[in-house]
Design a protein around this motif. Structure first.
Motif, short mmCIF file in Angstrom:
data_model
loop_
_atom_site.label_atom_id
_atom_site.label_comp_id
_atom_site.label_asym_id
_atom_site.label_seq_id
_atom_site.Cartn_x
_atom_site.Cartn_y
_atom_site.Cartn_z
N THR A 28 41.90 162.28 -38.45
CA THR A 28 40.97 161.36 -39.11
C THR A 28 41.42 159.92 -38.91
O THR A 28 42.42 159.48 -39.47
N PHE A 29 40.66 159.19 -38.12
CA PHE A 29 41.02 157.83 -37.76
C PHE A 29 41.10 156.90 -38.95
O PHE A 29 41.99 156.06 -39.04
N SER A 30 40.18 157.05 -39.89
CA SER A 30 40.11 156.12 -41.01
C SER A 30 41.31 156.20 -41.94
O SER A 30 41.50 155.31 -42.77
N ASN A 31 42.13 157.24 -41.84
CA ASN A 31 43.31 157.38 -42.68
C ASN A 31 44.48 156.52 -42.22
O ASN A 31 45.48 156.41 -42.93
N TYR A 32 44.38 155.92 -41.05
CA TYR A 32 45.52 155.25 -40.45
C TYR A 32 45.40 153.73 -40.47
O TYR A 32 44.34 153.16 -40.24
N VAL A 33 46.53 153.12 -40.74
CA VAL A 33 46.71 151.70 -40.46
C VAL A 33 46.84 151.56 -38.94
O VAL A 33 47.54 152.35 -38.30
N MET A 34 46.19 150.58 -38.38
CA MET A 34 46.22 150.39 -36.94
C MET A 34 46.83 149.05 -36.59
O MET A 34 46.59 148.05 -37.26
N GLY A 35 47.61 149.06 -35.53
CA GLY A 35 48.27 147.84 -35.11
C GLY A 35 48.27 147.68 -33.61
O GLY A 35 48.02 148.63 -32.85
N TRP A 36 48.52 146.46 -33.19
CA TRP A 36 48.73 146.13 -31.79
C TRP A 36 50.12 145.52 -31.62
O TRP A 36 50.53 144.66 -32.41
N PHE A 37 50.82 145.98 -30.61
CA PHE A 37 52.11 145.44 -30.22
C PHE A 37 52.05 145.08 -28.75
O PHE A 37 51.16 145.52 -28.03
N ARG A 38 53.00 144.29 -28.31
CA ARG A 38 53.05 143.96 -26.89
C ARG A 38 54.50 143.88 -26.43
O ARG A 38 55.41 143.64 -27.21
N ARG A 45 59.57 145.23 -27.66
CA ARG A 45 58.20 145.34 -28.10
C ARG A 45 58.03 144.57 -29.41
O ARG A 45 58.78 144.76 -30.36
N GLU A 46 57.03 143.70 -29.46
CA GLU A 46 56.84 142.85 -30.62
C GLU A 46 55.47 143.04 -31.25
O GLU A 46 54.49 143.37 -30.58
N PHE A 47 55.44 142.81 -32.54
CA PHE A 47 54.22 142.94 -33.31
C PHE A 47 53.22 141.85 -32.95
O PHE A 47 53.59 140.70 -32.75
N VAL A 48 51.95 142.23 -32.90
CA VAL A 48 50.88 141.28 -32.63
C VAL A 48 49.93 141.18 -33.82
O VAL A 48 49.69 140.09 -34.34
N ALA A 49 49.39 142.31 -34.26
CA ALA A 49 48.41 142.30 -35.34
C ALA A 49 48.28 143.70 -35.93
O ALA A 49 48.59 144.69 -35.28
N ALA A 50 47.80 143.77 -37.17
CA ALA A 50 47.56 145.05 -37.82
C ALA A 50 46.36 144.93 -38.74
O ALA A 50 46.02 143.83 -39.21
N VAL A 51 45.72 146.05 -39.01
CA VAL A 51 44.57 146.09 -39.90
C VAL A 51 44.69 147.32 -40.79
O VAL A 51 45.09 148.40 -40.34
N SER A 52 44.36 147.15 -42.07
CA SER A 52 44.46 148.23 -43.03
C SER A 52 43.41 149.30 -42.78
O SER A 52 42.49 149.12 -41.97
N TRP A 53 43.52 150.40 -43.49
CA TRP A 53 42.62 151.53 -43.27
C TRP A 53 41.16 151.18 -43.49
O TRP A 53 40.27 151.72 -42.83
N SER A 54 40.91 150.29 -44.44
CA SER A 54 39.53 149.91 -44.75
C SER A 54 39.02 148.78 -43.87
O SER A 54 37.81 148.53 -43.83
N GLY A 55 39.92 148.11 -43.19
CA GLY A 55 39.55 146.95 -42.40
C GLY A 55 39.49 145.67 -43.20
O GLY A 55 39.20 144.61 -42.64
N TRP A 102 49.96 150.97 -45.38
CA TRP A 102 49.78 149.55 -45.30
C TRP A 102 50.74 148.87 -46.26
O TRP A 102 50.79 149.21 -47.45
N TYR A 103 51.51 147.93 -45.77
CA TYR A 103 52.47 147.20 -46.59
C TYR A 103 52.21 145.71 -46.59
O TYR A 103 53.14 144.90 -46.72
N GLY A 104 50.96 145.36 -46.44
CA GLY A 104 50.59 143.95 -46.49
C GLY A 104 51.30 143.15 -45.42
O GLY A 104 51.32 143.53 -44.25
N ARG A 105 51.91 142.05 -45.84
CA ARG A 105 52.59 141.17 -44.90
C ARG A 105 53.81 141.79 -44.25
O ARG A 105 54.36 141.22 -43.31
N ASP A 106 54.24 142.96 -44.73
CA ASP A 106 55.38 143.66 -44.15
C ASP A 106 54.96 144.74 -43.16
O ASP A 106 55.80 145.51 -42.68
N SER A 107 53.69 144.79 -42.82
CA SER A 107 53.17 145.83 -41.93
C SER A 107 53.35 145.46 -40.46
O SER A 107 52.45 145.67 -39.63
N ASN A 108 54.52 144.96 -40.12
CA ASN A 108 54.76 144.46 -38.77
C ASN A 108 55.93 145.13 -38.06
O ASN A 108 56.33 144.70 -36.98
N ALA A 109 56.47 146.18 -38.65
CA ALA A 109 57.64 146.84 -38.09
C ALA A 109 57.23 148.04 -37.24
O ALA A 109 56.36 148.82 -37.63
#
Length: 126
Positions: A28-38, A45-55, A102-109
């Motif tokens: 189920t895709f909607s259950n996941y926090v999604m992120g982009w790294f590069r 590999r470094e964090f770029v962006a993340a979005v919570s389950w609800s968007g 989702w850990y808010g501003r800490d969701s970059n690890a």
């Protein structure tokens, strides 16, 4: 359990735009926090962006804030990264990732993300 496939990478000129997509399947895709790294050659590999389950919540690395936009369409099981005002230093392989919490501003690890795509190359010329 979760398969992630990125697309949309390619060559762009400095100041140009690209839109990356990440299609998810398997769970189920909607259950996941999604992120982009590069990851650039010789770099971690470094964090770029993340979005919570609800968007409703997003997080961006300072280096891309104001230029990149992450979004998700749960009905399509897809996450997007709109990349504007591209710079040569944006050149890297971009990876889509899925995590459980989702850990808010800490969701970059990296450790918070359980599943990873194979990556798509983005090259920005000056």
């Amino acid at each position: 359990q979760v398969q992630l496939v990125e697309s949309g990478g390619g060559l762009a000129q400095a100041g140009g735009s690209l839109r990356l997509s990440c299609a998810a399947s398997g769970r189920t895709f909607s259950n996941y926090v999604m992120g982009w790294f590069r990851q650039a050659p010789g770099k971690e590999r470094e964090f770029v962006a993340a979005v919570s389950w609800s968007g409703s919540s997003t997080l961006y690395a300072d280096s891309v804030k104001g230029r990149f936009t992450i979004s998700r369409d749960n009905a399509k099981n897809t996450v997007y990264l709109q990349m504007n005002s591209l710079k040569p230093e944006d050149t890297a392989v971009y990876y889509c990732a899925a995590g459980a919490s989702w850990y808010g501003r800490d969701s970059n690890a990296r450790s918070l993300y359980n599943y990873w795509g194979q990556g798509t190359q983005v090259t920005v010329s000056s």
